[in-house]
Design an enzyme around this catalytic site. Structure first.
Site, PDB file in Angstrom:
ATOM      1  N   GLY A  75      20.768  62.900  61.314  1.00 32.01           N
ATOM      2  CA  GLY A  75      21.146  62.862  62.722  1.00 32.01           C
ATOM      3  C   GLY A  75      20.422  61.739  63.439  1.00 32.01           C
ATOM      4  N   TYR A 157      24.010  63.191  72.917  1.00 31.66           N
ATOM      5  CA  TYR A 157      23.231  64.007  71.972  1.00 31.66           C
ATOM      6  C   TYR A 157      23.509  65.497  72.210  1.00 31.66           C
ATOM      7  CZ  TYR A 157      19.328  65.796  69.231  1.00 31.66           C
ATOM      8  OH  TYR A 157      18.578  66.473  68.295  1.00 31.66           O
TER       9      TYR A 157
HETATM   10  P1  NAD Z   1      14.430  61.615  61.272  1.00 27.41           P
HETATM   11  O1  NAD Z   1      14.804  60.369  61.968  1.00 27.41           O
HETATM   12  O2  NAD Z   1      13.048  61.775  60.770  1.00 27.41           O
HETATM   13  O3  NAD Z   1      15.433  61.868  60.040  1.00 27.41           O
HETATM   14  C1  NAD Z   1      16.820  61.708  60.187  1.00 27.41           C
HETATM   15  C2  NAD Z   1      17.384  61.180  58.890  1.00 27.41           C
HETATM   16  O4  NAD Z   1      18.806  61.019  59.069  1.00 27.41           O
HETATM   17  C3  NAD Z   1      16.822  59.801  58.503  1.00 27.41           C
HETATM   18  O5  NAD Z   1      16.350  59.803  57.163  1.00 27.41           O
HETATM   19  C4  NAD Z   1      18.002  58.867  58.670  1.00 27.41           C
HETATM   20  O6  NAD Z   1      18.013  57.763  57.763  1.00 27.41           O
HETATM   21  C5  NAD Z   1      19.183  59.821  58.430  1.00 27.41           C
HETATM   22  N1  NAD Z   1      20.398  59.244  59.012  1.00 27.41           N
HETATM   23  C6  NAD Z   1      20.570  58.804  60.284  1.00 27.41           C
HETATM   24  N2  NAD Z   1      21.766  58.198  60.403  1.00 27.41           N
HETATM   25  C7  NAD Z   1      22.367  58.273  59.183  1.00 27.41           C
HETATM   26  C8  NAD Z   1      23.592  57.789  58.668  1.00 27.41           C
HETATM   27  N3  NAD Z   1      24.455  57.083  59.421  1.00 27.41           N
HETATM   28  N4  NAD Z   1      23.889  58.042  57.376  1.00 27.41           N
HETATM   29  C9  NAD Z   1      23.021  58.706  56.571  1.00 27.41           C
HETATM   30  N5  NAD Z   1      21.820  59.174  57.010  1.00 27.41           N
HETATM   31  C10 NAD Z   1      21.499  58.940  58.299  1.00 27.41           C
HETATM   32  O7  NAD Z   1      14.813  62.792  62.273  1.00 27.41           O
HETATM   33  P2  NAD Z   1      14.533  64.366  62.273  1.00 27.41           P
HETATM   34  O8  NAD Z   1      13.790  64.654  63.498  1.00 27.41           O
HETATM   35  O9  NAD Z   1      14.060  64.834  60.969  1.00 27.41           O
HETATM   36  O10 NAD Z   1      16.023  64.874  62.530  1.00 27.41           O
HETATM   37  C11 NAD Z   1      16.736  65.685  61.623  1.00 27.41           C
HETATM   38  C12 NAD Z   1      17.747  66.503  62.416  1.00 27.41           C
HETATM   39  O11 NAD Z   1      17.047  67.384  63.284  1.00 27.41           O
HETATM   40  C13 NAD Z   1      18.671  65.682  63.294  1.00 27.41           C
HETATM   41  O12 NAD Z   1      19.981  66.199  63.210  1.00 27.41           O
HETATM   42  C14 NAD Z   1      18.109  65.893  64.694  1.00 27.41           C
HETATM   43  O13 NAD Z   1      19.090  65.766  65.684  1.00 27.41           O
HETATM   44  C15 NAD Z   1      17.611  67.313  64.576  1.00 27.41           C
HETATM   45  N6  NAD Z   1      16.616  67.676  65.574  1.00 27.41           N
HETATM   46  C16 NAD Z   1      15.414  67.029  65.615  1.00 27.41           C
HETATM   47  C17 NAD Z   1      14.501  67.408  66.586  1.00 27.41           C
HETATM   48  C18 NAD Z   1      13.158  66.734  66.701  1.00 27.41           C
HETATM   49  O14 NAD Z   1      12.445  66.970  67.692  1.00 27.41           O
HETATM   50  N7  NAD Z   1      12.738  65.932  65.738  1.00 27.41           N
HETATM   51  C19 NAD Z   1      14.810  68.422  67.497  1.00 27.41           C
HETATM   52  C20 NAD Z   1      16.032  69.054  67.418  1.00 27.41           C
HETATM   53  C21 NAD Z   1      16.932  68.680  66.439  1.00 27.41           C
END
Ligand code: NAD
Length: 259
Positions: A75, A157
């Site tokens: 994401g 988002y």
């Molecule tokens: P992160 O950036 O550490 O990891 C996200 C991963 O998704 C990365 O490895 C990235 O390369 C991959 N990605 C992004 N675009 C891509 C694409 N086009 N094709 C293939 N892979 C792709 O982020 P995170 O915080 O671990 O987020 C993971 C999920 O958790 C996301 O869906 C995010 O919206 C959700 N989320 C995160 C938080 C937070 O506070 N970190 C809160 C709520 C929800």
């Protein structure tokens, strides 16, 4: 030994999910923009139809058409290069993959899908927004166009997370009879590169830094991964169509009377 595909496997929550599922005995097929040396992984861009199809084809190949689990973590947050990309990855990158892997999941043993949503899905702007409606209508061109015209990354988002949560619950109702469980985990603020970028952002940083959960801290990725690992186990065999908030009380703080 269950075989589980995990998107977003290279970083943050996805990387923590891979580590914990592997420890629990799963064979992992990671999917991210780059491959990973630690486990079988696929490089695919989930923002495009070709990239998604490539990922689906390679998961079928590498799993021999039998998948016991799918965890969609990939994401983008509010610092994404453009708002259309948020919609393309967070909604269409998830729904295309889940749908495209249906036949493999049907062959799996008590298969389970977990989609990573967000506490942001419940923001007032998300549900009625035309962008969310276009996503739920499977109109990628319109949803992306609206997101790019609007240029409000927090709305793109929230709308993408509302739509993907709603779609997952609708899918749970359709797929339950086929033995495939579908659930959503909705994190609050998790210390990952995505969250760090949001905290550092000139436009959103102050609001992100000031939005603190009642529990008084942000979570670590491992605290989200442990809930995903539970949902992927037989201990969660009757949890289906649920949204599990793993947010230190943020959702309770914003809407105590909605559950
Ligand atoms: P992160 O950036 O550490 O990891 C996200 C991963 O998704 C990365 O490895 C990235 O390369 C991959 N990605 C992004 N675009 C891509 C694409 N086009 N094709 C293939 N892979 C792709 O982020 P995170 O915080 O671990 O987020 C993971 C999920 O958790 C996301 O869906 C995010 O919206 C959700 N989320 C995160 C938080 C937070 O506070 N970190 C809160 C709520 C929800």
């Amino acid at each position: 030994m269950p075989t589980t595909a995990v998107t977003g496997s290279a970083s943050g929550i996805g990387a923590a999910v891979c580590a914990q599922l592997e420890k629990a005995g799963h064979t992992i097929i990671g999917i991210d923009r780059k491959t990973d040396d630690n486990f079988t992984s696929i490089a695919a861009d989930l923002s495009t139809a070709e990239g998604r199809q490539n990922a689906i084809d390679l998961v079928y190949q590498q799993s021999n058409g039998v998948l016991d689990g799918l965890v969609c973590c990939a994401g983008l947050g509010v610092t994404a290069p453009n708002c259309g990309l948020i919609v393309e990855v967070n909604y269409f990158g998830v729904t295309s993959l889940v749908t495209g892997l249906y036949d493999a999941l049907r062959q799996g043993e008590q298969a389970s899908v977990v989609v990573i949503g967000s506490v942001a899905a419940n923001q007032q702007v998300a549900a009625p927004h035309p962008m969310a409606l276009a996503m739920l209508d499977s109109d990628e061109a319109l949803a992306t166009k609206l997101a790019n015209e609007d240029q409000q990354a927090h709305i793109a988002y929230a709308a993408s997370k509302f739509a993907v949560t709603s779609w997952s619950r609708q899918t749970a109702v359709k797929w339950g009879g086929n033995g495939i469980r579908v659930n959503v985990v909705a994190p609050g603020a998790v210390e990952t590169p995505l969250h760090q970028a949001s905290k550092d952002d000139a436009r959103y940083g102050e609001a992100v830094r000031n939005f603190v959960a009642p529990i008084g801290r942000n979570s670590e990725a491992e605290e989200i991964a442990s809930v995903v690992t539970f949902l992927q186990s037989n201990q969660a065999s009757f949890i289906h169509g649920s949204v599990l908030f793993v947010d230190g009380g943020m959702d309770a703080m914003m809407r105590a009377n909605s559950f």
